[in-house]
Every structure is written in structure tokens, then in C-alpha cells.
Design a protein around this motif. Structure first.
Motif, PDB file in Angstrom:
ATOM      1  N   LEU A   1       1.291   1.602 -18.101  1.00 55.63           N
ATOM      2  CA  LEU A   1       0.915   1.354 -19.496  1.00 55.63           C
ATOM      3  C   LEU A   1       0.142   0.048 -19.562  1.00 55.63           C
ATOM      4  O   LEU A   1       0.525  -0.944 -18.927  1.00 55.63           O
ATOM      5  CB  LEU A   1       2.150   1.255 -20.386  1.00 55.63           C
ATOM      6  N   ARG A   2      -0.944   0.052 -20.326  1.00 55.45           N
ATOM      7  CA  ARG A   2      -1.738  -1.168 -20.530  1.00 55.45           C
ATOM      8  C   ARG A   2      -2.000  -1.302 -22.022  1.00 55.45           C
ATOM      9  O   ARG A   2      -2.456  -0.368 -22.677  1.00 55.45           O
ATOM     10  CB  ARG A   2      -3.067  -1.054 -19.772  1.00 55.45           C
TER      11      ARG A   2
ATOM     12  N   GLY B   1       0.797  -1.211   0.000  1.00 53.86           N
ATOM     13  CA  GLY B   1       0.000   0.000   0.000  1.00 53.86           C
ATOM     14  C   GLY B   1       0.830   1.261   0.000  1.00 53.86           C
ATOM     15  O   GLY B   1       0.359   2.319  -0.392  1.00 53.86           O
ATOM     16  N   ALA B   2       2.083   1.181   0.398  1.00 51.65           N
ATOM     17  CA  ALA B   2       2.947   2.359   0.429  1.00 51.65           C
ATOM     18  C   ALA B   2       3.405   2.766  -0.967  1.00 51.65           C
ATOM     19  O   ALA B   2       3.924   3.855  -1.152  1.00 51.65           O
ATOM     20  CB  ALA B   2       4.158   2.086   1.309  1.00 51.65           C
ATOM     21  N   ALA B   3       3.218   1.889  -1.952  1.00 52.38           N
ATOM     22  CA  ALA B   3       3.675   2.180  -3.308  1.00 52.38           C
ATOM     23  C   ALA B   3       2.841   3.268  -3.974  1.00 52.38           C
ATOM     24  O   ALA B   3       3.307   3.923  -4.889  1.00 52.38           O
ATOM     25  CB  ALA B   3       3.654   0.911  -4.151  1.00 52.38           C
ATOM     26  N   GLY B   4       1.625   3.475  -3.541  1.00 54.62           N
ATOM     27  CA  GLY B   4       0.758   4.513  -4.089  1.00 54.62           C
ATOM     28  C   GLY B   4       0.022   4.074  -5.336  1.00 54.62           C
ATOM     29  O   GLY B   4       0.371   3.082  -5.974  1.00 54.62           O
ATOM     30  N   PRO B   5      -1.032   4.811  -5.688  1.00 52.65           N
ATOM     31  CA  PRO B   5      -1.846   4.477  -6.858  1.00 52.65           C
ATOM     32  C   PRO B   5      -1.089   4.684  -8.161  1.00 52.65           C
ATOM     33  O   PRO B   5      -0.166   5.494  -8.232  1.00 52.65           O
ATOM     34  CB  PRO B   5      -3.023   5.441  -6.779  1.00 52.65           C
ATOM     35  N   VAL B   6      -1.513   3.961  -9.186  1.00 56.40           N
ATOM     36  CA  VAL B   6      -0.928   4.088 -10.518  1.00 56.40           C
ATOM     37  C   VAL B   6      -2.055   4.282 -11.527  1.00 56.40           C
ATOM     38  O   VAL B   6      -2.972   3.469 -11.596  1.00 56.40           O
ATOM     39  CB  VAL B   6      -0.114   2.828 -10.904  1.00 56.40           C
ATOM     40  N   ALA B   7      -1.979   5.371 -12.287  1.00 53.87           N
ATOM     41  CA  ALA B   7      -2.904   5.588 -13.401  1.00 53.87           C
ATOM     42  C   ALA B   7      -2.333   4.856 -14.612  1.00 53.87           C
ATOM     43  O   ALA B   7      -1.137   4.954 -14.900  1.00 53.87           O
ATOM     44  CB  ALA B   7      -3.043   7.077 -13.692  1.00 53.87           C
ATOM     45  N   PHE B   8      -3.175   4.105 -15.303  1.00 53.33           N
ATOM     46  CA  PHE B   8      -2.735   3.349 -16.470  1.00 53.33           C
ATOM     47  C   PHE B   8      -3.276   3.968 -17.748  1.00 53.33           C
ATOM     48  O   PHE B   8      -4.479   4.210 -17.867  1.00 53.33           O
ATOM     49  CB  PHE B   8      -3.198   1.885 -16.382  1.00 53.33           C
ATOM     50  N   ALA B   9      -2.368   4.214 -18.694  1.00 52.97           N
ATOM     51  CA  ALA B   9      -2.748   4.705 -20.013  1.00 52.97           C
ATOM     52  C   ALA B   9      -2.904   3.510 -20.941  1.00 52.97           C
ATOM     53  O   ALA B   9      -2.023   2.643 -20.998  1.00 52.97           O
ATOM     54  CB  ALA B   9      -1.682   5.646 -20.553  1.00 52.97           C
ATOM     55  N   ASP B  10      -4.021   3.456 -21.643  1.00 53.04           N
ATOM     56  CA  ASP B  10      -4.227   2.417 -22.647  1.00 53.04           C
ATOM     57  C   ASP B  10      -3.471   2.822 -23.910  1.00 53.04           C
ATOM     58  O   ASP B  10      -3.653   3.933 -24.411  1.00 53.04           O
ATOM     59  CB  ASP B  10      -5.710   2.259 -22.974  1.00 53.04           C
ATOM     60  N   VAL B  11      -2.599   1.927 -24.382  1.00 54.32           N
ATOM     61  CA  VAL B  11      -1.801   2.195 -25.578  1.00 54.32           C
ATOM     62  C   VAL B  11      -1.966   1.033 -26.548  1.00 54.32           C
ATOM     63  O   VAL B  11      -2.235  -0.094 -26.148  1.00 54.32           O
ATOM     64  CB  VAL B  11      -0.309   2.400 -25.229  1.00 54.32           C
TER      65      VAL B  11
ATOM     66  N   CYS C   1       2.717  -2.673 -17.670  1.00 51.05           N
ATOM     67  CA  CYS C   1       4.021  -2.414 -17.080  1.00 51.05           C
ATOM     68  C   CYS C   1       3.940  -1.057 -16.389  1.00 51.05           C
ATOM     69  O   CYS C   1       3.016  -0.282 -16.641  1.00 51.05           O
ATOM     70  CB  CYS C   1       5.141  -2.445 -18.113  1.00 51.05           C
ATOM     71  N   VAL C   2       4.885  -0.799 -15.517  1.00 50.44           N
ATOM     72  CA  VAL C   2       4.934   0.490 -14.833  1.00 50.44           C
ATOM     73  C   VAL C   2       6.344   1.049 -14.973  1.00 50.44           C
ATOM     74  O   VAL C   2       7.326   0.377 -14.662  1.00 50.44           O
ATOM     75  CB  VAL C   2       4.543   0.370 -13.341  1.00 50.44           C
ATOM     76  N   LEU C   3       6.413   2.267 -15.469  1.00 51.69           N
ATOM     77  CA  LEU C   3       7.665   2.997 -15.579  1.00 51.69           C
ATOM     78  C   LEU C   3       7.645   4.115 -14.543  1.00 51.69           C
ATOM     79  O   LEU C   3       6.650   4.287 -13.839  1.00 51.69           O
ATOM     80  CB  LEU C   3       7.810   3.576 -16.988  1.00 51.69           C
ATOM     81  N   ALA C   4       8.709   4.873 -14.456  1.00 48.29           N
ATOM     82  CA  ALA C   4       8.750   6.020 -13.552  1.00 48.29           C
ATOM     83  C   ALA C   4       9.407   7.185 -14.273  1.00 48.29           C
ATOM     84  O   ALA C   4      10.338   6.995 -15.066  1.00 48.29           O
ATOM     85  CB  ALA C   4       9.531   5.673 -12.289  1.00 48.29           C
TER      86      ALA C   4
END
Length: 109
Positions: free
Chosen positions: A106-107, A53-63, A94-97
Motif C-alpha cells: 500500500l502506498r 532478494g528472496a522476499a520477492g517483488p511487491v506490487a503497490f496499490a496507491d490508496v 506498508c506491506v501486508l500479507a
């Protein structure tokens, strides 16, 4: 087609406790599994994912092309946080930073 942000994945350490709060806010989930709880909010996916839970939310962009978009962002200076993985028959994520460590989800295929 340009990327569209259609989902927000929220990591939670206590799925049952989080589900109670988000269900009170958003109504009954459309998917209620031990590994994923999903809510549809006017076509936008809000999901609870058990984990850190400490990682925080991630918004995913559909590509359209996950690998090509990932490569473009890595070449622009993003770093990889979570490598591409299959989450459904025709869907990988996948998740980038960015340079400040903010997640970029990214989805796609």
C-alpha cells in the motif's frame, strides 16, 4: 477513488547486477541511487530496492488513506509484514500479507 496498482518494487541482493539487466530491458533509470533505482514504463514504476532478494517483488496499490485501507485489510484477515513508514515527504508505504503469505503493498498518505 479505487486503489490503482502503479508500481512494482523488486528487492535485489546485488543492485549493480540487477540494474544492468533491467536497464538492458527498460532503458536508463529515472532515479539511480544506492538505495533505489527506478524506471518509468509508460507511467508504471518498476523499482529495484537493495535488500533481501528472496522476499520477492511487491506490487503497490496507491490508496488515498493508507491507515484506513490498512485497517480494513487487517480486519479482513490480512497480516502486517512491514509497518507503515515514510518514504517521501507526502508518501508512506506498508506491506501486508494475505492468508497465503502473498504481499500486498500500500502506498498513500
Amino acid at each position: 477513488m479505487s486503489p490503482t496498482i502503479r508500481s512494482l518494487v523488486i528487492p535485489v541482493s546485488d543492485l549493480d547486477a540487477a540494474k544492468a539487466v533491467y536497464s538492458a530491458l527498460l532503458g536508463a533509470p529515472h532515479t539511480d541511487e544506492a538505495y533505489y533505482v527506478g524506471y518509468n514504463v509508460d507511467g508504471f514504476e518498476v523499482a529495484l530496492n537493495p535488500g533481501d532478494g528472496a522476499a520477492g517483488p511487491v506490487a503497490f496499490a496507491d490508496v488515498e488513506d493508507l491507515d484506513a485501507t490498512r485497517d480494513t485489510l487487517l480486519a479482513a484477515g490480512a497480516t502486517e509484514r512491514d509497518a507503515p513508514r515514510q518514504v517521501a515527504p507526502e508518501t508512506r508505504i506498508c506491506v501486508l500479507a494475505d492468508a497465503d503469505g502473498n504481499p500486498i503493498g500500500l502506498r498513500g498518505r
